[in-house]
Design an enzyme around this catalytic site. Sequence first.
Site, short mmCIF file in Angstrom:
data_model
loop_
_atom_site.label_atom_id
_atom_site.label_comp_id
_atom_site.label_asym_id
_atom_site.label_seq_id
_atom_site.Cartn_x
_atom_site.Cartn_y
_atom_site.Cartn_z
N ASN A 47 -8.62 -6.82 -4.77
CA ASN A 47 -8.88 -5.84 -5.89
C ASN A 47 -9.51 -6.33 -6.94
O ASN A 47 -10.60 -5.57 -7.51
CB ASN A 47 -7.26 -5.44 -6.29
CG ASN A 47 -6.89 -4.21 -5.64
OD1 ASN A 47 -7.47 -3.35 -5.08
ND2 ASN A 47 -5.43 -4.20 -5.85
N ASP A 57 -7.87 0.67 -2.71
CA ASP A 57 -6.83 1.86 -2.06
C ASP A 57 -7.46 2.22 -0.70
O ASP A 57 -6.73 2.62 0.02
CB ASP A 57 -6.97 3.09 -3.04
CG ASP A 57 -6.32 2.85 -4.56
OD1 ASP A 57 -5.44 1.91 -4.31
OD2 ASP A 57 -6.29 3.96 -5.41
N GLU A 111 1.07 -3.98 -1.69
CA GLU A 111 0.12 -4.43 -0.31
C GLU A 111 1.08 -4.64 0.79
O GLU A 111 0.54 -5.20 1.77
CB GLU A 111 -0.82 -5.47 -0.68
CG GLU A 111 -0.04 -6.81 -0.84
CD GLU A 111 0.13 -7.09 -2.30
OE1 GLU A 111 0.43 -8.39 -2.48
OE2 GLU A 111 0.41 -6.28 -3.07
#
Length: 310
Positions: free
Chosen positions: A180, A189, A216
């Site tokens: 991320n 995403d 996650e």
Amino acid sequence: MSERPSILLVDDEVSNIEILSAVLEEDHDIYFATSGEEALAIARTALPDLILLDILMPGTDGYDVCTQIKNDPLLADVPVIFTTALGDQEAEVRGLELGAIDYIHKPISPVVVRARVRNHLEMKRLRDDLAKLAVTDALTGLGNRRRLERTLNVETARLSLSGGLLSVIILDIDFFKRFNDLYGHTAGDRCLTMVAAALNRAVRHGSDLTVRYGGEEFACVLPEARFEEAMEIARGIRERVEALNIPHSGSEAAPTVSVSIGVATAPCVPGAPPEAWIRAADEQLYIAKAAGRNMVSGTIFEVPVAATVE
């Protein structure tokens, strides 16, 4: 597998079952039982959409059956309609207080029976649709943590009747925070949805459940799966995620996005805490991470059962 609604007819008089069956069998799959004990056994295996239940039966009467249905996590959401020749208001109130949704009085009117059954099945379908939305992860379309907990409660109760096996898989995307940070949350995403799709493709049976367990982290519930089968599925998940070939320059486990996976299998026994499978699979996930990530670790474990107090 039939998509028609299924109805369990319970009455100690076979003639009453035959009359109801003739009224309903054109549009529904029909099961029947002639005693309370038989009704509970059939309900737990057939999982009907609706139960029409006689009150006055020898042995376990309709009130007792309804009470057991509503106390059983496997059956609690199944609507119950009492069929009875009793006409007093007190009897109706008692049944409604036990969780029944309606009464049909004998002798039955076919038009009334069809209408009430149709209405209650439609209401159940709407409730089921709303419940499904409440237990679905909006990003991935998989189940969410609430769905996982609910399914574990139901499956451990169901499988404990026969001592059946239950396997649970928990997996974590390796170094996902770094992903991320490097590529942004939109890419994060997209990665989550791609891993979710790979997870769904690796699971084989309609009774298996896939969920997004946390950020996650994902999980699978595999009813009646042997340990070897669960390990094979877990290895298939790891390989499918690897085949996505999503670049991850911040990972120390692989040049692309990878997952670490924990697997836990045990036979279900009465009184077994559903969270035991989560704990055991989590421990195996930790072992896989400690060993270098991008791998599968699994165990067959013994479920702890709380001792009853005399």
